[in-house]
Design a protein around this motif. Structure first.
Motif, PDB file in Angstrom:
ATOM      1  N   MET A 244      31.429  50.439  33.837  1.00 52.76           N
ATOM      2  CA  MET A 244      32.793  50.226  34.255  1.00 52.76           C
ATOM      3  C   MET A 244      33.578  49.697  33.067  1.00 52.76           C
ATOM      4  SD  MET A 244      34.452  47.655  37.021  1.00 52.76           S
ATOM      5  CE  MET A 244      33.579  48.343  38.346  1.00 52.76           C
ATOM      6  N   GLY A 245      34.773  50.237  32.894  1.00 54.89           N
ATOM      7  CA  GLY A 245      35.612  49.838  31.769  1.00 54.89           C
ATOM      8  C   GLY A 245      36.303  48.507  31.979  1.00 54.89           C
ATOM      9  N   ILE A 246      36.720  47.924  30.882  1.00 54.02           N
ATOM     10  CA  ILE A 246      37.392  46.623  30.932  1.00 54.02           C
ATOM     11  C   ILE A 246      38.725  46.717  31.675  1.00 54.02           C
ATOM     12  CG2 ILE A 246      38.540  46.869  28.708  1.00 54.02           C
ATOM     13  CD1 ILE A 246      37.002  43.639  29.965  1.00 54.02           C
ATOM     14  N   ASP A 247      39.404  47.861  31.589  1.00 56.80           N
ATOM     15  CA  ASP A 247      40.686  48.004  32.283  1.00 56.80           C
ATOM     16  C   ASP A 247      40.504  47.965  33.795  1.00 56.80           C
ATOM     17  OD1 ASP A 247      39.363  50.466  32.136  1.00 56.80           O
ATOM     18  OD2 ASP A 247      41.236  51.588  32.303  1.00 56.80           O
ATOM     19  N   ARG A 248      39.442  48.587  34.295  1.00 58.82           N
ATOM     20  CA  ARG A 248      39.180  48.568  35.742  1.00 58.82           C
ATOM     21  C   ARG A 248      38.764  47.170  36.193  1.00 58.82           C
ATOM     22  NH1 ARG A 248      35.797  53.320  37.974  1.00 58.82           N
ATOM     23  NH2 ARG A 248      37.690  54.358  37.312  1.00 58.82           N
ATOM     24  N   MET A 249      37.945  46.495  35.391  1.00 61.20           N
ATOM     25  CA  MET A 249      37.546  45.131  35.732  1.00 61.20           C
ATOM     26  C   MET A 249      38.755  44.200  35.778  1.00 61.20           C
ATOM     27  SD  MET A 249      34.340  44.930  36.375  1.00 61.20           S
ATOM     28  CE  MET A 249      33.992  43.205  36.223  1.00 61.20           C
ATOM     29  N   LEU A 250      39.686  44.380  34.853  1.00 64.49           N
ATOM     30  CA  LEU A 250      40.888  43.555  34.829  1.00 64.49           C
ATOM     31  C   LEU A 250      41.754  43.820  36.052  1.00 64.49           C
ATOM     32  CD1 LEU A 250      42.386  41.455  33.168  1.00 64.49           C
ATOM     33  CD2 LEU A 250      43.547  43.322  31.984  1.00 64.49           C
ATOM     34  N   ARG A 251      41.865  45.066  36.476  1.00 60.40           N
ATOM     35  CA  ARG A 251      42.640  45.391  37.682  1.00 60.40           C
ATOM     36  C   ARG A 251      42.016  44.750  38.919  1.00 60.40           C
ATOM     37  NH1 ARG A 251      43.555  51.748  36.366  1.00 60.40           N
ATOM     38  NH2 ARG A 251      44.928  51.418  34.582  1.00 60.40           N
ATOM     39  N   ILE A 252      40.695  44.802  39.020  1.00 60.41           N
ATOM     40  CA  ILE A 252      40.009  44.162  40.150  1.00 60.41           C
ATOM     41  C   ILE A 252      40.226  42.658  40.101  1.00 60.41           C
ATOM     42  CG2 ILE A 252      37.754  43.644  41.151  1.00 60.41           C
ATOM     43  CD1 ILE A 252      36.892  46.482  40.277  1.00 60.41           C
ATOM     44  N   HIS A 253      40.157  42.083  38.917  1.00 64.28           N
ATOM     45  CA  HIS A 253      40.381  40.642  38.743  1.00 64.28           C
ATOM     46  C   HIS A 253      41.777  40.253  39.229  1.00 64.28           C
ATOM     47  CE1 HIS A 253      40.094  36.690  36.899  1.00 64.28           C
ATOM     48  NE2 HIS A 253      41.267  36.917  36.332  1.00 64.28           N
ATOM     49  N   PHE A 254      42.786  41.025  38.843  1.00 64.46           N
ATOM     50  CA  PHE A 254      44.145  40.729  39.285  1.00 64.46           C
ATOM     51  C   PHE A 254      44.286  40.856  40.794  1.00 64.46           C
ATOM     52  CE2 PHE A 254      45.798  41.831  34.873  1.00 64.46           C
ATOM     53  CZ  PHE A 254      45.994  40.495  34.541  1.00 64.46           C
ATOM     54  N   LEU A 255      43.701  41.893  41.388  1.00 61.99           N
ATOM     55  CA  LEU A 255      43.774  42.045  42.842  1.00 61.99           C
ATOM     56  C   LEU A 255      43.119  40.865  43.552  1.00 61.99           C
ATOM     57  CD1 LEU A 255      43.006  45.840  43.410  1.00 61.99           C
ATOM     58  CD2 LEU A 255      45.186  44.660  43.706  1.00 61.99           C
ATOM     59  N   GLN A 256      41.996  40.398  43.004  1.00 60.93           N
ATOM     60  CA  GLN A 256      41.322  39.249  43.601  1.00 60.93           C
ATOM     61  C   GLN A 256      42.207  38.007  43.569  1.00 60.93           C
ATOM     62  OE1 GLN A 256      37.475  39.596  41.383  1.00 60.93           O
ATOM     63  NE2 GLN A 256      36.641  39.138  43.414  1.00 60.93           N
ATOM     64  N   HIS A 257      42.917  37.802  42.496  1.00 58.19           N
ATOM     65  CA  HIS A 257      43.764  36.616  42.393  1.00 58.19           C
ATOM     66  C   HIS A 257      45.047  36.760  43.204  1.00 58.19           C
ATOM     67  CE1 HIS A 257      41.553  33.998  39.753  1.00 58.19           C
ATOM     68  NE2 HIS A 257      41.148  35.092  39.110  1.00 58.19           N
ATOM     69  N   TRP A 258      45.662  37.927  43.177  1.00 56.93           N
ATOM     70  CA  TRP A 258      46.903  38.135  43.932  1.00 56.93           C
ATOM     71  C   TRP A 258      46.698  38.015  45.434  1.00 56.93           C
ATOM     72  CZ3 TRP A 258      48.142  43.142  40.820  1.00 56.93           C
ATOM     73  CH2 TRP A 258      48.676  42.787  39.578  1.00 56.93           C
ATOM     74  N   PHE A 259      45.566  38.519  45.931  1.00 57.01           N
ATOM     75  CA  PHE A 259      45.313  38.520  47.364  1.00 57.01           C
ATOM     76  C   PHE A 259      44.262  37.501  47.786  1.00 57.01           C
ATOM     77  CE2 PHE A 259      46.927  42.774  46.391  1.00 57.01           C
ATOM     78  CZ  PHE A 259      48.002  42.815  47.272  1.00 57.01           C
ATOM     79  N   GLU A 260      43.848  36.637  46.843  1.00 56.77           N
ATOM     80  CA  GLU A 260      42.874  35.570  47.093  1.00 56.77           C
ATOM     81  C   GLU A 260      41.611  36.121  47.756  1.00 56.77           C
ATOM     82  OE1 GLU A 260      44.816  32.411  49.188  1.00 56.77           O
ATOM     83  OE2 GLU A 260      46.353  32.202  47.652  1.00 56.77           O
ATOM     84  N   LEU A 261      40.974  37.090  47.088  1.00 52.25           N
ATOM     85  CA  LEU A 261      39.776  37.739  47.600  1.00 52.25           C
ATOM     86  C   LEU A 261      38.534  37.230  46.873  1.00 52.25           C
ATOM     87  CD1 LEU A 261      41.064  41.433  47.552  1.00 52.25           C
ATOM     88  CD2 LEU A 261      41.082  39.861  49.483  1.00 52.25           C
ATOM     89  N   SER A 262      37.507  36.906  47.638  1.00 51.03           N
ATOM     90  CA  SER A 262      36.219  36.586  47.022  1.00 51.03           C
ATOM     91  C   SER A 262      35.563  37.894  46.595  1.00 51.03           C
ATOM     92  CB  SER A 262      35.337  35.840  48.020  1.00 51.03           C
ATOM     93  OG  SER A 262      35.036  36.684  49.117  1.00 51.03           O
ATOM     94  N   ASP A 263      34.462  37.814  45.882  1.00 52.72           N
ATOM     95  CA  ASP A 263      33.770  39.021  45.425  1.00 52.72           C
ATOM     96  C   ASP A 263      33.329  39.924  46.580  1.00 52.72           C
ATOM     97  OD1 ASP A 263      34.202  38.285  42.828  1.00 52.72           O
ATOM     98  OD2 ASP A 263      32.177  37.526  42.490  1.00 52.72           O
TER      99      ASP A 263
END
Length: 52
Positions: free
Chosen positions: A1-20
């Motif tokens: 998985m690329g760093i750009d996809r990981m960063l997008r998932i990271h942002f979604l987790q923070h914006w919507f307060e999602l656990s892993d």
């Protein structure tokens, strides 16, 4: 998985307060979230929660 996809998932987790585990479930259930991250279920599965 690329760093750009990981960063997008990271942002979604923070914006919507999602656990892993919830982020993985949301990516499996939500077409819009998968589209935002860049996951196409026809060519690849959703990433496992341990990868986040």
């Amino acid at each position: 998985m690329g760093i750009d996809r990981m960063l997008r998932i990271h942002f979604l987790q923070h914006w919507f307060e999602l656990s892993d585990p919830v982020a993985e479930e949301t990516l499996n259930d939500s077409y819009i979230m998968r589209q935002c991250v860049g996951i196409d279920l026809d060519t690849e599965p959703v990433v496992d929660e341990t990868t986040f």
